[in-house]
Design an enzyme around this catalytic site. Structure first.
Site, PDB file in Angstrom:
ATOM      1  N   PRO A   2       0.842  -1.199   0.000  1.00  0.00           N
ATOM      2  CA  PRO A   2       0.000   0.000   0.000  1.00  0.00           C
ATOM      3  C   PRO A   2       0.877   1.250   0.000  1.00  0.00           C
ATOM      4  O   PRO A   2       1.965   1.241   0.543  1.00  0.00           O
ATOM      5  CB  PRO A   2      -0.780  -0.115   1.311  1.00  0.00           C
ATOM      6  CG  PRO A   2       0.032  -1.007   2.174  1.00  0.00           C
ATOM      7  CD  PRO A   2       0.780  -1.927   1.270  1.00  0.00           C
ATOM      8  N   GLU A   3       0.400   2.304  -0.633  1.00  0.00           N
ATOM      9  CA  GLU A   3       1.134   3.566  -0.622  1.00  0.00           C
ATOM     10  C   GLU A   3       0.402   4.573   0.260  1.00  0.00           C
ATOM     11  O   GLU A   3      -0.642   4.282   0.822  1.00  0.00           O
ATOM     12  CB  GLU A   3       1.310   4.066  -2.055  1.00  0.00           C
ATOM     13  CG  GLU A   3       2.142   3.069  -2.886  1.00  0.00           C
ATOM     14  CD  GLU A   3       2.940   3.726  -3.984  1.00  0.00           C
ATOM     15  OE1 GLU A   3       3.310   4.903  -3.837  1.00  0.00           O
ATOM     16  OE2 GLU A   3       3.201   3.052  -4.991  1.00  0.00           O
ATOM     17  N   LYS A  61       4.084   5.845   4.794  1.00  0.00           N
ATOM     18  CA  LYS A  61       3.251   4.648   4.738  1.00  0.00           C
ATOM     19  C   LYS A  61       3.107   3.999   6.107  1.00  0.00           C
ATOM     20  O   LYS A  61       2.529   2.929   6.221  1.00  0.00           O
ATOM     21  CB  LYS A  61       3.878   3.649   3.761  1.00  0.00           C
ATOM     22  CG  LYS A  61       3.898   4.159   2.333  1.00  0.00           C
ATOM     23  CD  LYS A  61       4.486   3.138   1.392  1.00  0.00           C
ATOM     24  CE  LYS A  61       5.913   3.485   1.056  1.00  0.00           C
ATOM     25  NZ  LYS A  61       6.474   2.621   0.005  1.00  0.00           N
ATOM     26  N   ARG A 278      12.033  -3.994  -9.272  1.00  0.00           N
ATOM     27  CA  ARG A 278      10.674  -3.572  -9.579  1.00  0.00           C
ATOM     28  C   ARG A 278      10.646  -3.160 -11.039  1.00  0.00           C
ATOM     29  O   ARG A 278      11.478  -3.579 -11.825  1.00  0.00           O
ATOM     30  CB  ARG A 278      10.272  -2.388  -8.690  1.00  0.00           C
ATOM     31  CG  ARG A 278      10.224  -2.764  -7.232  1.00  0.00           C
ATOM     32  CD  ARG A 278       9.788  -1.600  -6.389  1.00  0.00           C
ATOM     33  NE  ARG A 278      10.855  -1.195  -5.502  1.00  0.00           N
ATOM     34  CZ  ARG A 278      10.667  -0.536  -4.369  1.00  0.00           C
ATOM     35  NH1 ARG A 278       9.460  -0.208  -4.006  1.00  0.00           N
ATOM     36  NH2 ARG A 278      11.671  -0.208  -3.606  1.00  0.00           N
TER      37      ARG A 278
END
Ligand SMILES: [Zn+2]
Length: 293
Positions: A2-3, A61, A278
């Protein structure tokens, strides 16, 4: 993962449903969810029992629930699949329920319809968990004292960030993801902000001018505020949820996940490149790579 906008939506939900409530008892159903609390499950439960939650806090976060009458906080690690759910006590347990927090009948500052609900930490992959920590004098759990403020924080220092960019021998996307420089900007929103600013992710930070830093920060704030506005419409239900995989903001993304789709500005097919385990998504025409010197 989650950001920031997703975590902020969860924070607001927690504020409504559990802020001000007093813990009656805590049930730990899986030891992995409590492994970051080194003193163990029983100590964790004792540390919460009888204490009242203050207003939930967030930095980047990181999300935590301060205990109003002690100098400690419960830090939530959401990991890849962690969810904080508020459910009525009658709701059957989720298959991956790891921790349950029951409250006394006293509602404190929580919404009236919070009566009869409990807080559940559900995590399919058990990378996440909850832990109890001493606070720093600033009110942060001690283990995240090194985390920089995020760009939505009113006390974020734009000039100090610019100076840090100029000093660091880094490239811009690395710097955006460096949580000790700026927190809360993850892979998705970094790609979005860089696309809006027409900057390639490998651009050296030492070349940044003050106006360029200001423009990039502005785009980062815009993209996160837009995500918040979308997510903010759904949190007002009996379900506090976070799941980075099924982000509600997907449809409005301009860069992330759009390989081979036309750039929304110039029509050139977007590209994806492997980047630090990524991916980076960018427009090869709008976001030219830096010249090698
Ligand atoms: Zn383009």
């Amino acid at each position: 993962m989650p950001e920031l906008p997703e975590v902020e939506v969860v924070r607001r939900g927690l504020e409504r449903w559990v802020g001000g409530r007093t813990v009656a008892d805590v049930e730990v159903l899986h030891p992995r969810a409590i492994r970051r609390h080194l003193a163990g499950a029983e100590d964790f439960a004792l540390g919460l029992k009888g204490h009242r939650f203050g207003a939930p806090m967030r930095r980047g976060k990181y999300l935590w629930l301060p205990l109003a009458d002690s100098d400690t906080s419960v830090l939530a690690h959401l990991g890849m699949s962690g969810q904080l759910l508020v459910k009525t006590q009658q709701t059957p347990d989720e298959k991956h329920l790891r921790i349950r927090v029951r409250f006394t009948d006293e509602l404190g500052g929580a919404a009236p319809d919070a009566a009869g609900t409990e807080l559940r930490f559900v995590d399919q992959r058990t990378f996440g968990g909850l832990s109890l920590h001493e606070n720093t004098p600033d009110g942060l759990p001690d283990v995240i004292a090194h985390i920089a403020r995020d760009p939505l924080d009113p006390l974020f220092d734009d000039e100090a960030f610019h100076q840090a960019l100029r000093r660091s021998r880094s490239t811009i996307k690395r710097a955006l993801l460096n949580q000790s420089l700026i927190s809360g900007v993850g892979n998705i929103y970094a790609d979005e902000a860089l696309w809006r600013a027409r900057l390639h992710y490998e651009r050296p930070t030492a070349t940044f001018t003050r106006p360029r830093t200001a423009e990039l920060l502005g785009h980062a704030r815009d993209v996160m505020n837009e995500a918040l506005a979308v997510g903010g419409t759904s949190f007002d239900s009996l379900y506090v949820n976070v799941n980075g995989e099924s982000g509600y903001f997907d449809r409005s993304l301009d860069a992330y996940g759009r390989e081979d789709e036309p750039c929304r500005r110039c029509g050139t097919p977007m590209r994806r490149r492997p980047w630090m385990n990524r991916s980076s998504y960018f427009c090869p025409r709008c976001q030219r790579p830096p010249r090698l010197s």
